[in-house]
Scaffold this motif. Structure first.
Motif, PDB file in Angstrom:
ATOM      1  N   MET A 433       0.835  -1.192   0.000  1.00 49.33           N
ATOM      2  CA  MET A 433       0.000   0.000   0.000  1.00 49.33           C
ATOM      3  C   MET A 433       0.871   1.243   0.000  1.00 49.33           C
ATOM      4  SD  MET A 433      -3.161   0.980   2.502  1.00 49.33           S
ATOM      5  CE  MET A 433      -4.195   2.401   2.171  1.00 49.33           C
ATOM      6  N   VAL A 434       0.581   2.151  -0.924  1.00 50.91           N
ATOM      7  CA  VAL A 434       1.338   3.392  -1.037  1.00 50.91           C
ATOM      8  C   VAL A 434       0.371   4.571  -0.852  1.00 50.91           C
ATOM      9  CG1 VAL A 434       3.104   2.401  -2.532  1.00 50.91           C
ATOM     10  CG2 VAL A 434       1.036   3.381  -3.546  1.00 50.91           C
ATOM     11  N   GLU A 435       0.888   5.779  -1.009  1.00 54.85           N
ATOM     12  CA  GLU A 435       0.044   6.959  -0.874  1.00 54.85           C
ATOM     13  C   GLU A 435      -1.063   6.961  -1.927  1.00 54.85           C
ATOM     14  OE1 GLU A 435       2.839  10.138  -1.114  1.00 54.85           O
ATOM     15  OE2 GLU A 435       3.436   9.954   1.003  1.00 54.85           O
ATOM     16  N   HIS A 436      -2.123   7.694  -1.649  1.00 54.12           N
ATOM     17  CA  HIS A 436      -3.324   7.629  -2.484  1.00 54.12           C
ATOM     18  C   HIS A 436      -3.237   8.491  -3.741  1.00 54.12           C
ATOM     19  CE1 HIS A 436      -5.176   5.341   0.701  1.00 54.12           C
ATOM     20  NE2 HIS A 436      -4.892   6.304   1.566  1.00 54.12           N
ATOM     21  N   GLN A 437      -2.192   9.289  -3.887  1.00 57.31           N
ATOM     22  CA  GLN A 437      -2.035  10.086  -5.098  1.00 57.31           C
ATOM     23  C   GLN A 437      -0.575  10.484  -5.261  1.00 57.31           C
ATOM     24  OE1 GLN A 437      -4.526  13.495  -4.594  1.00 57.31           O
ATOM     25  NE2 GLN A 437      -3.414  14.278  -2.827  1.00 57.31           N
ATOM     26  N   LEU A 438      -0.222  10.842  -6.496  1.00 56.41           N
ATOM     27  CA  LEU A 438       1.142  11.277  -6.777  1.00 56.41           C
ATOM     28  C   LEU A 438       1.375  12.678  -6.208  1.00 56.41           C
ATOM     29  CD1 LEU A 438       1.764  10.224 -10.505  1.00 56.41           C
ATOM     30  CD2 LEU A 438       2.762   9.210  -8.464  1.00 56.41           C
ATOM     31  N   SER A 439       2.419  12.794  -5.417  1.00 52.13           N
ATOM     32  CA  SER A 439       2.786  14.106  -4.903  1.00 52.13           C
ATOM     33  C   SER A 439       3.694  14.806  -5.909  1.00 52.13           C
ATOM     34  CB  SER A 439       3.497  13.967  -3.558  1.00 52.13           C
ATOM     35  OG  SER A 439       4.734  13.287  -3.732  1.00 52.13           O
ATOM     36  N   SER A 440       3.923  16.106  -5.694  1.00 52.12           N
ATOM     37  CA  SER A 440       4.842  16.836  -6.575  1.00 52.12           C
ATOM     38  C   SER A 440       6.243  16.255  -6.504  1.00 52.12           C
ATOM     39  CB  SER A 440       4.858  18.310  -6.179  1.00 52.12           C
ATOM     40  OG  SER A 440       5.219  18.459  -4.804  1.00 52.12           O
ATOM     41  N   ASN A 441       6.628  15.765  -5.327  1.00 55.93           N
ATOM     42  CA  ASN A 441       7.938  15.127  -5.165  1.00 55.93           C
ATOM     43  C   ASN A 441       8.013  13.835  -5.968  1.00 55.93           C
ATOM     44  OD1 ASN A 441      10.564  14.861  -4.040  1.00 55.93           O
ATOM     45  ND2 ASN A 441       9.762  13.411  -2.534  1.00 55.93           N
ATOM     46  N   ASP A 442       6.908  13.066  -5.971  1.00 54.87           N
ATOM     47  CA  ASP A 442       6.843  11.826  -6.767  1.00 54.87           C
ATOM     48  C   ASP A 442       7.034  12.134  -8.253  1.00 54.87           C
ATOM     49  OD1 ASP A 442       6.453   9.844  -4.821  1.00 54.87           O
ATOM     50  OD2 ASP A 442       4.346  10.369  -4.633  1.00 54.87           O
ATOM     51  N   LYS A 443       6.327  13.146  -8.736  1.00 54.31           N
ATOM     52  CA  LYS A 443       6.405  13.485 -10.159  1.00 54.31           C
ATOM     53  C   LYS A 443       7.823  13.881 -10.554  1.00 54.31           C
ATOM     54  CE  LYS A 443       1.620  15.092 -10.100  1.00 54.31           C
ATOM     55  NZ  LYS A 443       0.710  16.264 -10.241  1.00 54.31           N
ATOM     56  N   ALA A 444       8.486  14.652  -9.666  1.00 53.08           N
ATOM     57  CA  ALA A 444       9.859  15.064  -9.961  1.00 53.08           C
ATOM     58  C   ALA A 444      10.798  13.874  -9.984  1.00 53.08           C
ATOM     59  CB  ALA A 444      10.317  16.096  -8.920  1.00 53.08           C
ATOM     60  N   ASN A 445      10.631  12.963  -9.034  1.00 50.97           N
ATOM     61  CA  ASN A 445      11.478  11.762  -8.982  1.00 50.97           C
ATOM     62  C   ASN A 445      11.275  10.884 -10.215  1.00 50.97           C
ATOM     63  OD1 ASN A 445      12.617  12.453  -6.544  1.00 50.97           O
ATOM     64  ND2 ASN A 445      11.173  11.239  -5.322  1.00 50.97           N
ATOM     65  N   ILE A 446      10.030  10.747 -10.633  1.00 53.57           N
ATOM     66  CA  ILE A 446       9.723   9.904 -11.792  1.00 53.57           C
ATOM     67  C   ILE A 446      10.333  10.490 -13.070  1.00 53.57           C
ATOM     68  CG2 ILE A 446       7.837   9.149 -13.295  1.00 53.57           C
ATOM     69  CD1 ILE A 446       6.148   8.746 -10.779  1.00 53.57           C
ATOM     70  N   LYS A 447      10.161  11.794 -13.271  1.00 56.31           N
ATOM     71  CA  LYS A 447      10.724  12.427 -14.475  1.00 56.31           C
ATOM     72  C   LYS A 447      12.242  12.322 -14.494  1.00 56.31           C
ATOM     73  CE  LYS A 447       6.940  15.676 -15.256  1.00 56.31           C
ATOM     74  NZ  LYS A 447       6.531  17.106 -15.312  1.00 56.31           N
ATOM     75  N   GLN A 448      12.852  12.479 -13.322  1.00 63.35           N
ATOM     76  CA  GLN A 448      14.301  12.361 -13.246  1.00 63.35           C
ATOM     77  C   GLN A 448      14.757  10.950 -13.562  1.00 63.35           C
ATOM     78  OE1 GLN A 448      15.933  13.267  -9.402  1.00 63.35           O
ATOM     79  NE2 GLN A 448      18.064  13.094 -10.076  1.00 63.35           N
ATOM     80  N   GLN A 449      14.016   9.952 -13.045  1.00 58.91           N
ATOM     81  CA  GLN A 449      14.384   8.557 -13.274  1.00 58.91           C
ATOM     82  C   GLN A 449      14.229   8.178 -14.743  1.00 58.91           C
ATOM     83  OE1 GLN A 449      15.699   6.576 -10.902  1.00 58.91           O
ATOM     84  NE2 GLN A 449      16.062   5.038 -12.480  1.00 58.91           N
ATOM     85  N   LEU A 450      13.189   8.711 -15.396  1.00 55.88           N
ATOM     86  CA  LEU A 450      12.960   8.392 -16.806  1.00 55.88           C
ATOM     87  C   LEU A 450      14.027   8.999 -17.711  1.00 55.88           C
ATOM     88  CD1 LEU A 450       9.076   8.798 -17.058  1.00 55.88           C
ATOM     89  CD2 LEU A 450      10.397   6.678 -17.037  1.00 55.88           C
ATOM     90  N   SER A 451      14.676  10.058 -17.246  1.00 54.77           N
ATOM     91  CA  SER A 451      15.710  10.700 -18.058  1.00 54.77           C
ATOM     92  C   SER A 451      17.069  10.037 -17.909  1.00 54.77           C
ATOM     93  CB  SER A 451      15.832  12.180 -17.664  1.00 54.77           C
ATOM     94  OG  SER A 451      16.307  12.298 -16.312  1.00 54.77           O
ATOM     95  N   LEU A 452      17.187   9.077 -16.972  1.00 55.02           N
ATOM     96  CA  LEU A 452      18.469   8.421 -16.719  1.00 55.02           C
ATOM     97  C   LEU A 452      18.467   7.010 -17.280  1.00 55.02           C
ATOM     98  CD1 LEU A 452      18.958   9.482 -12.974  1.00 55.02           C
ATOM     99  CD2 LEU A 452      20.048  10.501 -14.988  1.00 55.02           C
ATOM    100  N   PRO A 453      19.611   6.497 -17.710  1.00 54.54           N
ATOM    101  CA  PRO A 453      19.679   5.096 -18.146  1.00 54.54           C
ATOM    102  C   PRO A 453      19.569   4.171 -16.937  1.00 54.54           C
ATOM    103  CG  PRO A 453      21.869   6.082 -18.155  1.00 54.54           C
ATOM    104  CD  PRO A 453      20.908   7.200 -17.859  1.00 54.54           C
TER     105      PRO A 453
END
Length: 530
Positions: A433-453
């Protein structure tokens, strides 16, 4: 597989219909199974009967499958012309049986391997019939010569004649299941029945679920038992029973309802069970932890606890859970742990519910690479810190499941997934079970991860189950939904589904579809680039 005539029609399209091995394999799919209800079992028998009457080459194999499992002794008794109804009281009796009738009875009786009592039989049979059968047959010849399994299902709603049960058990019997706790047979029956079983060297599996107090000391006379399941009211097992477990040199699986009692004081030392690999305990956490004072399965591989917290016992159970997991940590071969905490789901008792903090003593396991599966059903959601410590200790986990909809703190979405990605490279199934919605911190982490190999080999995660509340929140924001789906697809390219088997609303179905679309788009792009 659902029995139907279409199965038979399709099965024989491209196979030699005269090969008995192939026919036996096909008809085995239509044999009555323990998981079938009464209507499914009747449909299966009707289909097999139709097959037996369809073609001569089908007859023997279809009849073997049809008679393999019978619901009572009545089908065999009906083969005897002298088994008739008494006009005075409507009770069936047995008169003298001619030799030709015995030949027919014997032909079909030798096909029977299991007898499963599923419901009350309206046919009234005199108890003398079973004794007459034995007396009329050749000496030492069982009623059903090749009978392997005797099973009394729960909800049978009738008391099976004890005489019949005593006469059915023979040296060929391998499995006995008494699952209807409402049937009461009496101490005399159980004493005689267990004594009869002691003469069955092939008996390997024995289950009793009953409200009766039964003297279990004779269990030691069943040395070849491999699977033993006992759910009885006399949960404070006697010294003689505890010691008798040590005599079961082939015991591999043990289920005990240990109730709500604490440790026994009259056991000088634990009963060592060197061959035991599976242990399932049912009861209060205090009793679950105390059980290891009585028994010590040194080579335990699989452990399951089914907690039944009693409402009138108000003691905190956190200490008991911690003690239980500290004892589990002493078993070097432990490969799987499952805790089913009904108290949380039944009473919503958050104060008594299990959390990952209580599990942490398990991280002291001497062979952490051995643990492959860990599951908690019910209880509170863990904190990020305790989950992190658990994953760091057990990096060879393949299955990890926590409850999806319970009280407690939730875990950061992107942090949890990234942590699991790097700490659990072998994980195949994850439920958390995780948080019920994406936080702004989550979105930033995801975009950063997608830009890295990505670093390392592709992760083998195939099943990812998150709380449905997150799926609902993501679906209401298309941009977040696409970002999350792309993130999951990139991190876990082998993922097959996010739809939980118990989720009737299919809250995560859209992610599966979106991830598939992303894979197809990448595939087309790759082809164009080449």
């Amino acid at each position: 597989m659902e029995p139907s005539s279409s199965i038979i029609k399709n099965a024989f399209t491209n196979v030699p219909c005269t090969n008995p091995d192939i026919l036996a394999t096909i008809f085995a799919f239509l044999t009555v199974k323990h998981s079938m209800n009464i209507h499914e079992a009747q449909k299966s028998r009707t289909t097999l009967l139709s097959a037996a009457l369809t073609c001569k080459s089908f007859t023997e194999c279809a009849l073997d499958a049809l008679w393999r499992v019978i619901p009572s002794l009545l089908p065999l008794l009906n083969l005897l012309p002298s088994f008739v109804k008494n006009d005075d009281d409507g009770v069936y009796i047995l008169k003298y049986v001619e030799e030709e009738a015995w030949d027919l009875y014997e032909t079909y009786a030798r096909r029977v391997r299991e007898i499963v009592f599923q419901r009350a039989d309206e046919t009234r049979i005199s108890p003398l019939v079973y004794l007459q059968l034995v007396r009329m047959r050749p000496p030492t010849t069982p009623l059903i010569p090749c009978l392997k399994t005797i099973r009394v299902d729960h909800g049978t709603q009738t008391k099976i004649d004890p005489t019949l049960l005593l006469l059915l058990a023979n040296h060929q019997t391998e499995r006995l299941d008494f699952l209807d706790r409402d049937n009461v047979y009496g101490n005399q029956f159980w004493t005689s029945f267990l004594a009869t079983l002691s003469q069955s060297p092939g008996l390997k599996q024995f289950t009793i679920i009953s409200h009766e107090n039964i003297d279990l000391s004779i269990i030691r006379k069943l040395p070849n038992i491999q699977v033993l399941k006992l759910c009885l009211p006399n949960r404070r097992y006697s010294t003689s029973f505890i010691r008798s477990l040590g005599a079961l040199r082939h015991l591999q699986s043990l289920t005990l309802d240990v109730g709500h009692l604490s440790a026994r004081q009259d056991v000088n030392e634990p009963c060592k069970l060197p061959t035991l690999q599976r242990l399932r305990l049912i009861g209060h956490p205090n009793a679950l932890a105390a059980t290891f004072i009585d028994v010590q399965p040194t080579n335990l591989v699989h452990f399951c606890a089914f907690e039944t917290l009693c409402p009138h016992i108000n003691s905190q159970t956190s200490t008991s859970w911690q003690l239980l997991f500290s004892r589990l940590a002493s078993f070097p071969n432990l490969a799987s742990v499952e805790i089913n905490q009904l108290s949380f789901r039944r009473w919503g008792d958050h104060g008594h519910s299990l959390s990952m903090d209580d599990v942490l003593p398990l991280v002291n396991h001497p062979n952490p690479s051995q643990l492959q599966s860990f599951t908690i059903i019910g209880g509170r959601v863990s904190t990020p810190e305790s989950t992190g410590k658990f994953f760091k200790a057990f990096q060879h986990l393949r299955v990890f499941k926590l409850p999806l909809a319970t009280h407690g703190s939730t875990i950061n979405i992107s942090g949890a997934i990234l942590h699991i990605f790097y700490q659990s490279p072998m994980l195949a199934t994850l439920q958390i079970m995780v948080e019920h919605q994406l936080s702004s911190n989550d979105k930033a982490n995801i975009k950063q991860q997608l830009s890295l190999p990505l670093v390392g080999n592709p992760r083998p995660l195939k099943n990812l189950f998150l709380n449905p509340s997150l799926a609902v929140a993501l679906r209401s924001t298309p941009e977040d939904a696409l970002t999350f789906a792309e993130f999951i697809d990139v991190m876990f390219p082998q993922l097959q589904t996010m739809r939980h088997p118990d989720d009737k609303s299919n809250a995560w179905g859209w992610v599966d579809q979106m991830a598939s679309s992303l894979r197809r788009a990448r595939g087309r792009q790759s082809m164009q680039n080449n």
